[in-house]
Design an enzyme around this catalytic site. Structure first.
Site, PDB file in Angstrom:
ATOM      1  CG  HIS A  74      -1.983   1.046   1.176  1.00 22.09           C
ATOM      2  ND1 HIS A  74      -1.736   2.367   1.505  1.00 22.09           N
ATOM      3  CD2 HIS A  74      -3.285   0.983   0.827  1.00 22.09           C
ATOM      4  CE1 HIS A  74      -2.848   3.063   1.364  1.00 22.09           C
ATOM      5  NE2 HIS A  74      -3.801   2.252   0.952  1.00 22.09           N
ATOM      6  CD  GLU A 106      -2.383   2.267  -3.043  1.00 22.34           C
ATOM      7  OE1 GLU A 106      -3.367   2.585  -2.357  1.00 22.34           O
ATOM      8  OE2 GLU A 106      -1.306   1.905  -2.549  1.00 22.34           O
TER       9      GLU A 106
END
Length: 250
Positions: free
Chosen positions: A83, A155
């Site tokens: 992430h 992302e």
């Protein structure tokens, strides 16, 4: 790092009442301390659970860390790796992310591998180069087959928690690039792998994003903190699936 037992109860109640099935997968990635509570509250639903991170080792003297085996025992079946907040805030390298992907697979967890560029990298014209490098580190470690049961999440760092969202065309362009990169390694896996978009997805922009041919779902951040907004995004995925099924029947 959000959550409370009261929020766990509200989510479990809302998701238990929501329509299930329709070929749409719903996954939750709560803080690991709430995994068991979600597992108990959602056991009669199709919702699956995962962890926001895991350690590369199965056990050892790593105070404060959580292993893949622990995640499974708490009810998790998925794990996020790489992430953007781990990459930028904790300095995780591409090699470390690849090792975490290996650890997830070795623990019987499905990995969701996060990739994405910063604003400087995009504006300098290096967005694809950065994403390719991040993706290749994982493909070198686990092969395309290692991604087949999991997913890739694009992302863009510049669109996380900023209120800025990549246009559907920008997002689709990078998703297509990611798919083609995996197809070059393994055609079948590249065609079938799920590629998710994560970057300020909300109920009011989800439908347009998910209408893109290579965007298979979302990795939802701030909009997932309340069940109403989260379920609004789930509804957008269901609507896309229904539209695809209708087109396939024609």
């Amino acid at each position: 790092m959000h959550g409370s037992m009261e929020r766990v109860d509200r989510f479990c109640t809302a998701l238990s009442r929501a329509p299930a099935g329709d070929g749409v997968e719903v996954l939750l990635f709560p803080p690991v301390g709430y995994l068991q509570g979600f597992a108990a509250g959602l056991k009669s639903t199709c919702v699956e659970l995962g962890a926001q991170d895991l350690h590369v080792e199965p056990e050892g003297a790593y105070t404060g860390e959580v292993s893949g085996r622990m995640i499974r025992e708490l009810g998790g079946r998925w794990a996020l790796v790489g992430h953007s907040e781990r990459r930028t805030g904790r300095g995780e390298t591409d090699a470390q992310v690849a090792r975490k992907c290996v650890a997830a697979l070795n623990s019987g967890l499905n990995p969701i591998v996060c990739v994405g560029e910063s604003l400087d990298e995009r504006e300098s014209g290096f967005a694809q180069e950065v994403v390719r490098r991040q993706l290749e580190a994982v493909l070198d470690a686990v092969g395309a087959a290692g991604l087949g049961g999991g997913a890739v999440a694009y992302e863009p760092v510049w669109a996380i928690g900023t209120g800025r969202t990549a246009t559907p065309e920008q997002a689709e362009g990078m998703h297509r690039f990611i798919r083609e990169a995996i197809v070059n390694v393994d055609k079948a896996t590249g065609a079938s792998v799920r590629i998710l978009y994560g970057g300020s997805v909300k109920p009011d922009n989800a439908a347009e994003l998910f209408a893109q041919p290579n965007i298979d779902g979302g990795l939802i951040g701030g909009a997932s903190l309340e069940p109403e907004s989260f379920l609004g995004i789930v509804a957008a995925v269901r609507n896309r699936r229904a539209a695809d099924d209708e087109r396939n029947r024609l």
